[in-house]
Design an enzyme around this catalytic site. Sequence first.
Site, PDB file in Angstrom:
ATOM      1  NE  ARG A 142       4.116   1.526  10.769  1.00  0.00           N
ATOM      2  CZ  ARG A 142       3.562   0.344  10.919  1.00  0.00           C
ATOM      3  NH1 ARG A 142       4.295  -0.733  10.828  1.00  0.00           N
ATOM      4  NH2 ARG A 142       2.271   0.208  11.163  1.00  0.00           N
ATOM      5  CG  ASN A 179      -4.554  -4.564   5.633  1.00  0.00           C
ATOM      6  OD1 ASN A 179      -3.777  -4.033   4.843  1.00  0.00           O
ATOM      7  ND2 ASN A 179      -4.523  -4.270   6.936  1.00  0.00           N
ATOM      8  CD  GLU A 232      20.706   2.798   7.079  1.00  0.00           C
ATOM      9  OE1 GLU A 232      20.452   3.496   8.080  1.00  0.00           O
ATOM     10  OE2 GLU A 232      21.614   1.939   7.055  1.00  0.00           O
ATOM     11  NE  ARG A 292     -10.662   2.409   9.908  1.00  0.00           N
ATOM     12  CZ  ARG A 292      -9.364   2.487  10.190  1.00  0.00           C
ATOM     13  NH1 ARG A 292      -8.942   3.259  11.164  1.00  0.00           N
ATOM     14  NH2 ARG A 292      -8.490   1.793   9.492  1.00  0.00           N
ATOM     15  NE  ARG A 332      -7.157  -2.623   8.402  1.00  0.00           N
ATOM     16  CZ  ARG A 332      -6.591  -1.435   8.438  1.00  0.00           C
ATOM     17  NH1 ARG A 332      -7.189  -0.400   7.879  1.00  0.00           N
ATOM     18  NH2 ARG A 332      -5.428  -1.251   9.020  1.00  0.00           N
ATOM     19  N   GLY A 387      -6.673   5.967   8.531  1.00  0.00           N
ATOM     20  CA  GLY A 387      -7.838   6.030   9.420  1.00  0.00           C
ATOM     21  C   GLY A 387      -7.699   7.155  10.441  1.00  0.00           C
ATOM     22  CG  ASP A 445      -0.091   2.845   9.956  1.00  0.00           C
ATOM     23  OD1 ASP A 445      -1.290   2.606   9.708  1.00  0.00           O
ATOM     24  OD2 ASP A 445       0.418   2.648  11.076  1.00  0.00           O
TER      25      ASP A 445
HETATM   26  C1  FPP Z   1      -3.122   1.982   6.689  1.00  0.00           C
HETATM   27  O1  FPP Z   1      -3.982   2.920   7.226  1.00  0.00           O
HETATM   28  C2  FPP Z   1      -3.290   1.847   5.269  1.00  0.00           C
HETATM   29  C3  FPP Z   1      -3.838   0.766   4.656  1.00  0.00           C
HETATM   30  C4  FPP Z   1      -4.373  -0.399   5.352  1.00  0.00           C
HETATM   31  C5  FPP Z   1      -3.955   0.655   3.225  1.00  0.00           C
HETATM   32  C6  FPP Z   1      -3.213   1.658   2.425  1.00  0.00           C
HETATM   33  C7  FPP Z   1      -4.057   2.004   1.285  1.00  0.00           C
HETATM   34  C8  FPP Z   1      -4.043   3.152   0.608  1.00  0.00           C
HETATM   35  C9  FPP Z   1      -3.065   4.215   0.794  1.00  0.00           C
HETATM   36  C10 FPP Z   1      -5.054   3.379  -0.433  1.00  0.00           C
HETATM   37  C11 FPP Z   1      -5.078   2.342  -1.489  1.00  0.00           C
HETATM   38  C12 FPP Z   1      -3.769   2.184  -2.144  1.00  0.00           C
HETATM   39  C13 FPP Z   1      -3.602   1.914  -3.438  1.00  0.00           C
HETATM   40  C14 FPP Z   1      -2.243   1.733  -3.996  1.00  0.00           C
HETATM   41  C15 FPP Z   1      -4.716   1.823  -4.359  1.00  0.00           C
HETATM   42  P1  FPP Z   1      -4.886   2.496   8.454  1.00  0.00           P
HETATM   43  O2  FPP Z   1      -6.278   2.358   7.976  1.00  0.00           O
HETATM   44  O3  FPP Z   1      -4.331   1.277   9.113  1.00  0.00           O
HETATM   45  O4  FPP Z   1      -4.723   3.734   9.380  1.00  0.00           O
HETATM   46  P2  FPP Z   1      -4.826   3.765  10.972  1.00  0.00           P
HETATM   47  O5  FPP Z   1      -3.646   2.986  11.493  1.00  0.00           O
HETATM   48  O6  FPP Z   1      -4.759   5.207  11.300  1.00  0.00           O
HETATM   49  O7  FPP Z   1      -6.123   3.125  11.327  1.00  0.00           O
END
Ligand code: FPP
Length: 257
Positions: free
Chosen positions: A192, A72, A211, A37, A75, A27, A24
């Site tokens: 996380r 997701n 854990e 983002r 989005r 963005g 997480d």
């Molecule tokens: C959360 O960040 C992350 C995601 C929704 C997707 C995770 C994806 C990647 C790390 C890149 C693609 C991965 C692979 C394996 C190809 P967020 O956008 O929710 O961040 P925020 O909470 O700060 O808005």
Amino acid sequence: MARQPIARPDFGGPFPEHIAIIMDGNGRWAEGQGLRRVFGHKEGIGSVREITTECARMGVGSLTLYAFSVENWKRPGPEVRYLMSLLKKFLIEERRTLMDNGVRLRAIGRISDLPAGVLEELRRTEELTKDNPGMLLRLALSYGSRTELADALRHVVRDAKDGLIAVEDVDEETLRDYLYDTTTPDPDLLIRTAGEMRLSNFLLWQISYTEFYVTDVCWPQFRKTELLAALRDFAGRKRKFGGLIADVAPPRRAKES
Ligand code: FPP
């Protein structure tokens, strides 16, 4: 390139065989840099590569990354399309690194939701890496725990109706056999990033005795140093699995694949 020898760090306590990560903060990291983002997702690929490689070299058995949830899809279209294109690029470009490190790749989730081009590259990478002897990298894609449980329940009911299983025989073990991945042991450690204290519909059934480790560091900045900090913290945990004696094994572990 030859595989690096496995060098498992010794922090004087247990080492997780299976690590799951909620990646997480992409963005927030990007916005903090004055960027859009999507640059956070792009930078997050670097962390995926580094953490996968480090875990493989440390002898972690399985690593599960929450890459895209069923939620997701809600989005904005451009962000979803960007994430799908990143995923496709990753599945093509990381093949060499996965092979060099002996990593097997497998996806969990409602994989059929993925765009055809992504699905094709996913199947190719799974096929290419399937006999690798090292770590299993599981990508959770279009994954949701409630969806997984609903899918499992539907299959159980169907098999019961078809006479393949008896309703009175359904127990925990039966349910596990209907989840997306029936062979990988439950995670020992759930990490996380970006500080939120929630599970976000991730592996709810599988993390009953896992854990938790939450760090404020955003995913694009979660690299080897942060991984080692999590492993050091885990080494100090006393796991009881509901019993009284520390460090005992859980009542049942899934079959190793
Ligand atoms: C959360 O960040 C992350 C995601 C929704 C997707 C995770 C994806 C990647 C790390 C890149 C693609 C991965 C692979 C394996 C190809 P967020 O956008 O929710 O961040 P925020 O909470 O700060 O808005």
